[in-house]
Motif scaffolding. Structure first.
Motif, PDB file in Angstrom:
ATOM      1  N   LEU A   1      18.926   2.126 -22.266  1.00 27.66           N
ATOM      2  CA  LEU A   1      17.737   1.005 -21.645  1.00 27.66           C
ATOM      3  C   LEU A   1      18.703  -0.281 -20.866  1.00 27.66           C
ATOM      4  O   LEU A   1      19.612  -0.118 -21.638  1.00 27.66           O
ATOM      5  CB  LEU A   1      17.284   0.164 -23.279  1.00 27.66           C
ATOM      6  CG  LEU A   1      16.613   0.675 -24.041  1.00 27.66           C
ATOM      7  CD1 LEU A   1      16.407  -0.183 -25.097  1.00 27.66           C
ATOM      8  CD2 LEU A   1      15.064   1.573 -23.247  1.00 27.66           C
ATOM      9  N   ARG A   2      18.282  -0.462 -19.696  1.00 30.94           N
ATOM     10  CA  ARG A   2      18.504  -1.288 -18.588  1.00 30.94           C
ATOM     11  C   ARG A   2      17.926  -2.502 -18.701  1.00 30.94           C
ATOM     12  O   ARG A   2      17.116  -2.155 -18.708  1.00 30.94           O
ATOM     13  CB  ARG A   2      19.028  -0.503 -17.744  1.00 30.94           C
ATOM     14  CG  ARG A   2      19.928   0.412 -17.653  1.00 30.94           C
ATOM     15  CD  ARG A   2      19.257   1.612 -16.384  1.00 30.94           C
ATOM     16  NE  ARG A   2      20.329   2.784 -16.179  1.00 30.94           N
ATOM     17  CZ  ARG A   2      19.931   3.563 -15.746  1.00 30.94           C
ATOM     18  NH1 ARG A   2      19.231   3.557 -14.648  1.00 30.94           N
ATOM     19  NH2 ARG A   2      20.138   4.989 -15.863  1.00 30.94           N
ATOM     20  N   VAL A   3      18.784  -3.931 -18.196  1.00 34.42           N
ATOM     21  CA  VAL A   3      18.260  -4.880 -18.462  1.00 34.42           C
ATOM     22  C   VAL A   3      19.046  -5.679 -17.324  1.00 34.42           C
ATOM     23  O   VAL A   3      19.498  -5.817 -17.169  1.00 34.42           O
ATOM     24  CB  VAL A   3      18.316  -5.849 -19.842  1.00 34.42           C
ATOM     25  CG1 VAL A   3      17.681  -7.579 -19.533  1.00 34.42           C
ATOM     26  CG2 VAL A   3      17.751  -4.860 -20.967  1.00 34.42           C
TER      27      VAL A   3
ATOM     28  N   PRO B   1      21.606 -10.792 -19.669  1.00 36.05           N
ATOM     29  CA  PRO B   1      20.933  -9.560 -20.072  1.00 36.05           C
ATOM     30  C   PRO B   1      20.942  -8.973 -21.360  1.00 36.05           C
ATOM     31  O   PRO B   1      21.177  -8.057 -22.326  1.00 36.05           O
ATOM     32  CB  PRO B   1      21.303  -8.832 -19.010  1.00 36.05           C
ATOM     33  CG  PRO B   1      20.951  -9.794 -17.707  1.00 36.05           C
ATOM     34  CD  PRO B   1      21.713 -10.407 -18.050  1.00 36.05           C
TER      35      PRO B   1
ATOM     36  N   LEU C   1      19.208  -7.799 -24.779  1.00 40.08           N
ATOM     37  CA  LEU C   1      20.120  -6.239 -25.127  1.00 40.08           C
ATOM     38  C   LEU C   1      20.140  -6.527 -26.482  1.00 40.08           C
ATOM     39  O   LEU C   1      19.257  -5.669 -27.473  1.00 40.08           O
ATOM     40  CB  LEU C   1      21.121  -5.473 -24.617  1.00 40.08           C
ATOM     41  CG  LEU C   1      20.773  -4.200 -24.687  1.00 40.08           C
ATOM     42  CD1 LEU C   1      19.229  -4.331 -24.372  1.00 40.08           C
ATOM     43  CD2 LEU C   1      22.118  -3.833 -23.234  1.00 40.08           C
TER      44      LEU C   1
ATOM     45  N   ILE D   1       9.641  -1.773 -26.306  1.00 42.76           N
ATOM     46  CA  ILE D   1      10.274  -2.711 -24.925  1.00 42.76           C
ATOM     47  C   ILE D   1       9.331  -3.776 -24.308  1.00 42.76           C
ATOM     48  O   ILE D   1       8.460  -3.032 -24.443  1.00 42.76           O
ATOM     49  CB  ILE D   1      11.091  -1.654 -24.462  1.00 42.76           C
ATOM     50  CG1 ILE D   1      10.213  -0.999 -23.189  1.00 42.76           C
ATOM     51  CG2 ILE D   1      12.011  -0.937 -25.605  1.00 42.76           C
ATOM     52  CD1 ILE D   1      10.831  -0.187 -22.546  1.00 42.76           C
TER      53      ILE D   1
ATOM     54  N   PHE E   1      12.185  -4.579 -19.578  1.00 38.91           N
ATOM     55  CA  PHE E   1      13.678  -3.130 -20.088  1.00 38.91           C
ATOM     56  C   PHE E   1      12.658  -2.072 -18.810  1.00 38.91           C
ATOM     57  O   PHE E   1      11.688  -2.309 -19.161  1.00 38.91           O
ATOM     58  CB  PHE E   1      13.808  -3.249 -20.667  1.00 38.91           C
ATOM     59  CG  PHE E   1      14.148  -4.209 -21.768  1.00 38.91           C
ATOM     60  CD1 PHE E   1      14.875  -6.215 -21.798  1.00 38.91           C
ATOM     61  CD2 PHE E   1      14.976  -3.297 -23.181  1.00 38.91           C
ATOM     62  CE1 PHE E   1      15.455  -6.227 -22.971  1.00 38.91           C
ATOM     63  CE2 PHE E   1      15.728  -4.704 -23.928  1.00 38.91           C
ATOM     64  CZ  PHE E   1      16.008  -5.974 -23.397  1.00 38.91           C
TER      65      PHE E   1
END
Lengths: 422, 422
Positions: free
Chosen positions: B184-186, B203, B207, B317, B321
């Protein structure tokens, strides 16, 4: 002649991070002496010397002027359009490393005072203290202030220089935020295959759960008593908080709330600067890491005390967490009702023909509180600078508007006239 | 002669991660042919060939035996007490790369079957499939099984080999956990100075807050419907779950709960494999990073489906994200009431004189479900192996107890006798 001398100064590389500075210090020392100011280099504990100077006109008021002659490294050089150590004028701007931070302000102020002195219009005493290691974090600044506190005593302190704010009005800053910087660490004995997840501790999860209890998604810090000593802004203080929302959003690359100026000045914060655990390379690895850590900075506002906040934090971190303290700086704020605040606001209005923006404290941190405490002086203000929101401080193509150099000189003179009249 | 041939096999470096294997495959192929087994190398999509072999004794029952001839890299070599590709006997143990995983089990089974064949005691058909890329994640295994499903069809499948468990009793495994591995990326537009913390997104914090909602500190996964398809263990299945708590605690370096064996088999999990954001070097840097990511593995149990779990995860999510799927493997479990389970349990009891430990599924993951689905076979079991809890699989000084090699051969024979009798 103004700019010629400034340009000679800018040509001297004073990158303190590279051990440079002494040549620049000597240049300024000579410049002061040549213009009839008593001054000397003081070699103290830091790698570069301080310059202490004084002009005594037998006034019962003294203003201490603080600047620094060192600069940040100019790298990456290939991003500069010009040689950072060869000042270039273009489109009404001057480009050079240090022109905005802090050689330009240092020189504009110094030249203004020399001019007043020569015209016999200087009516209050001036003291100068120039530092050569500000850009590497002002090591030993408290020791230095303690060792020289008598020679540096004054009624007012003028901080290193703030020019125009984001809306182009003159910007005055009356304080700084404090800081508590900590690293929290969680460990187990060894890295484990993630198939053991149902029965073992995972330091990364333990850190996540603790962080979640430490701060709400709205930004409120969940430490009991964290806000007890916060001096919320008065309506008077809020009045001077102008700001350029569109400019700010462009600079930050995201939307900001309506009251962004109040928040950024008034609110203490808990920020994640870095967090790390386990496998962070490409692709997948199934592991339960034995180690997790987070770096947190708490920006503190008057009258929060980093030591008290650290005690409160210590009382809530889980017993198996380690804590390492990486920084403690106290916040500071000069009253809007003080003489220095009134004088700097009035002088800005005269020179720029508009109301200044006045920040009761900067959103950032600096050693202002050490000056206040050690020199026993609660009238410290920042202004009388040459920079603007597009000056690229600490970055490449550092620049100022040429006219702002002369504005700063005027501002210096008007400030002294205002201070005379109290 | 048993060990001589095994040692020749162990001397051949078959580190698939280094592109090695073909020489080892040819050695085994020749060994099978020399002993009267029909076999061939099958070059498919993977870098190393498969070996497919068959012994047809005109039974109406066929057992497919799966092993792999490749090994993990032996590095770091300086941690080995011996040359990993020169088998050494010492204190009743044999040391060599691959002796426990999986060359020892492959050879013990093969030799046992050759002996039965020569004594004309082999009463059921045998099929062999040996893989050369198991240690690099069995790429293309599903394609291979699909392309060769007719030649690999059987009544029972014997998995790669499991010897003695932590309490030294024979260990039988009837399944595997599944896996869903995601990142998962922000992101925000740019890194910012932490003085802007009161007004900008971070971010890393975003998270942390999401992860906190995803799993409770007790380990429960907070995804709606996550547990709907879990087949909780029956009392019968729990009965065979022995375990060595002290040994486990020593191996893991921490305390485990009383019911650790049940949990490690039965519980699906959500594990942080890695998390990263911002500045993670020495000392302090005050920054709001523009990027944070977490790597998560969900270990799934029968009959959870990684695609369904991914759908459920996607539905919770935050919209800002990004999600990247890095792995999806279905769980699998053979019934304790199946013929293969009964046969492998009974044969273990006979050979070792004690009740085996039976794991309804391994805590780990493997492509067993692909075998079951593609080969249309729901009788897959693991056992008949040479390793023990101290075998250092995938690590340095890999070893087995010499006597366990001969035990595994006996076990192979007894298993075939048991299967004969259904």
């Amino acid at each position: 002649m103004d700019l010629e001398d400034l340009y000679e100064f800018l040509k001297i590389d004073t990158t303190s991070a590279k051990g440079k500075g002494e040549e620049g210090a000597k240049f300024i020392l000579d410049y002061m002496k040549d213009n009839g100011i008593e001054a000397e280099l003081v070699k103290h504990k830091a790698i570069n010397p301080y310059i202490i100077g004084e002009i005594n006109v037998n006034s019962n008021k003294t203003l201490l002027i603080y600047n620094h002659y060192d600069v940040q490294p100019a790298e990456p050089l290939d991003k500069w359009n010009t040689n950072p150590f060869k000042p270039v004028e273009k489109d009404g701007k001057i480009f050079a490393r240090g022109i905005a931070d802090d050689k330009g302000s240092l020189m504009a102020r110094l030249q203004a005072i020399i001019e007043l002195m020569k015209e016999r219009k200087l009516k209050i005493n001036i003291k100068f203290v120039y530092e050569g290691v500000e850009e590497i974090g002002s090591p030993y600044i408290e020791d230095f202030l303690s060792d020289y506190k008598d020679r540096l005593s004054s009624n007012y302190v003028l901080w290193e220089g703030s020019g125009r704010g984001p809306d182009d009005s003159p910007e005055i800053v009356l304080g700084v935020k404090g800081l508590l910087y900590v690293e929290l660490r969680v460990r187990t004995e060894k890295d484990l295959h993630s198939m053991y997840a149902p029965i073992v501790r995972n330091p990364a999860w333990e850190l996540v759960y603790f962080l979640n209890t430490l701060r709400t998604p709205e930004g409120k810090v969940n430490i009991k008593g964290f806000y007890d000593k916060v001096k919320w802004l008065s309506n008077e203080e809020k009045k001077y908080l102008k700001g350029d929302r569109k400019g700010m959003e462009k600079a930050l690359g995201q939307e900001v709330p309506d009251d962004f100026m109040i928040r950024v000045v008034e609110n203490p914060t808990c920020n994640i600067d870095g967090i790390n655990s386990g496998y962070t390379g490409e692709g997948s690895k199934t592991v339960i890491s034995s180690y997790a850590f987070v770096k947190l900075d708490f920006r503190l506002v008057p009258d929060q005390d980093p030591i008290e906040i650290l005690d409160k934090l210590n009382s809530i971190i889980p017993s198996n967490f380690e804590i390492k303290v990486l920084g403690k700086v106290k916040p500071y704020r000069t009253s809007l009702k003080s003489e220095i605040a009134k004088a700097i606001i009035n002088s800005a209005k005269k020179v720029y023909g508009e109301d200044p923006t006045v920040l009761p404290n900067s959103p950032g941190t600096g050693p202002m509180e050490a000056f206040a405490r050690i020199l026993n002086n609660n009238q410290i203000a920042d202004g009388v600078g040459v920079d603007n929101a597009g000056s690229n401080i600490h970055s490449f193509n550092e620049n100022i508007k040429k006219e702002d150099y002369f504005k700063a000189k005027e501002w210096m003179k008007e400030l002294l006239f205002e201070l005379e009249n109290f």
